[in-house]
Design a protein around this motif. Structure first.
Motif, PDB file in Angstrom:
ATOM      1  N   MET A  59       1.282  -1.466   0.286  1.00  0.00           N
ATOM      2  CA  MET A  59       0.105   0.007  -0.038  1.00  0.00           C
ATOM      3  C   MET A  59       0.738   1.051  -0.277  1.00  0.00           C
ATOM      4  SD  MET A  59      -2.610  -0.818   2.519  1.00  0.00           S
ATOM      5  CE  MET A  59      -4.271  -0.068   2.742  1.00  0.00           C
ATOM      6  N   ASP A  60       2.006   1.025   1.026  1.00  0.00           N
ATOM      7  CA  ASP A  60       2.568   2.294   1.090  1.00  0.00           C
ATOM      8  C   ASP A  60       3.483   2.474  -0.369  1.00  0.00           C
ATOM      9  OD1 ASP A  60       2.516   3.012   3.905  1.00  0.00           O
ATOM     10  OD2 ASP A  60       4.046   1.699   4.152  1.00  0.00           O
ATOM     11  N   TYR A  61       3.823   1.635  -1.394  1.00  0.00           N
ATOM     12  CA  TYR A  61       4.772   1.789  -2.069  1.00  0.00           C
ATOM     13  C   TYR A  61       3.545   2.093  -3.311  1.00  0.00           C
ATOM     14  CZ  TYR A  61       7.616   1.156  -5.836  1.00  0.00           C
ATOM     15  OH  TYR A  61       8.616   0.503  -7.245  1.00  0.00           O
ATOM     16  N   THR A  62       2.794   1.753  -3.387  1.00  0.00           N
ATOM     17  CA  THR A  62       1.525   2.639  -4.618  1.00  0.00           C
ATOM     18  C   THR A  62       1.056   3.502  -4.433  1.00  0.00           C
ATOM     19  OG1 THR A  62       0.862  -0.386  -3.744  1.00  0.00           O
ATOM     20  CG2 THR A  62      -0.471   0.931  -5.351  1.00  0.00           C
ATOM     21  N   THR A  90      -2.934  -2.449  -9.561  1.00  0.00           N
ATOM     22  CA  THR A  90      -2.422  -2.529  -8.069  1.00  0.00           C
ATOM     23  C   THR A  90      -3.164  -2.277  -7.116  1.00  0.00           C
ATOM     24  OG1 THR A  90      -0.183  -2.885  -8.476  1.00  0.00           O
ATOM     25  CG2 THR A  90      -0.485  -2.037  -6.379  1.00  0.00           C
ATOM     26  N   CYS A  91      -3.668  -0.674  -7.484  1.00  0.00           N
ATOM     27  CA  CYS A  91      -4.549  -0.082  -6.546  1.00  0.00           C
ATOM     28  C   CYS A  91      -6.301  -0.718  -6.583  1.00  0.00           C
ATOM     29  CB  CYS A  91      -4.915   0.865  -7.436  1.00  0.00           C
ATOM     30  SG  CYS A  91      -3.608   2.599  -6.849  1.00  0.00           S
ATOM     31  N   GLU A 106       1.257 -13.472  -1.889  1.00  0.00           N
ATOM     32  CA  GLU A 106       0.247 -12.810  -3.038  1.00  0.00           C
ATOM     33  C   GLU A 106       0.497 -10.611  -2.997  1.00  0.00           C
ATOM     34  OE1 GLU A 106      -4.307 -13.980  -3.004  1.00  0.00           O
ATOM     35  OE2 GLU A 106      -3.578 -14.484  -1.478  1.00  0.00           O
ATOM     36  N   ASN A 107       0.574 -10.361  -1.664  1.00  0.00           N
ATOM     37  CA  ASN A 107       1.339  -8.867  -1.650  1.00  0.00           C
ATOM     38  C   ASN A 107       2.326  -9.006  -2.310  1.00  0.00           C
ATOM     39  OD1 ASN A 107      -1.294  -7.425  -0.122  1.00  0.00           O
ATOM     40  ND2 ASN A 107      -0.825  -8.842   0.739  1.00  0.00           N
TER      41      ASN A 107
END
Length: 126
Positions: A59-62, A90-91, A106-107
């Motif tokens: 989430m942070d990298y996205t 990815t979002c 998966e993540n």
């Protein structure tokens, strides 16, 4: 509990106190069961922690990549389109899985795909 007894013949009285020694204590079986349950929960908690950490990293990298989109103006249209598409993909995956604790793999796979697409494109900006 206090009990009073009286000998009717001698009229002698005596008091005795009865205490429940098990009050507030657990049997060895109960303690063993609780320890086993705690160990099981500890393993599950560790697994869930790993999953949450992997999800948070993704989430942070996205989010970081979303914030970089405006600075892509220096790149050619093909790279911008590819970058935006991978971030959007990815979002969407994160949104679809927001109520589910996905496996670490998966993540990590989603992170790897995003890094493999965005990293080289960002490298062109330097």
């Amino acid at each position: 509990m206090v009990i009073t007894a009286e000998d009717k013949a001698t009229k002698k009285k005596s008091k005795i106190t009865i205490v429940n020694n098990n009050k507030g204590t657990l049997s060895k079986v109960e303690i063993a069961r609780m320890i086993k349950e705690a160990e099981k929960n500890r393993f599950e908690d560790e697994e869930n922690k790993k999953k949450l950490e992997a999800k948070a990293a993704l989430m942070d990298y996205t989010q970081d990549m979303k914030e970089k989109v405006p600075s892509l103006s220096k790149l050619d249209r093909k790279d911008k389109k590819k970058f935006k598409a991978e971030v959007a993909k990815t979002c969407m995956w994160l949104d679809e899985n927001k109520n589910r604790l996905a496996e670490c793999e998966e993540n990590e796979n989603m992170m790897r795909k995003l890094v493999n697409v965005c990293g080289p494109i960002l490298g062109k900006m330097d």
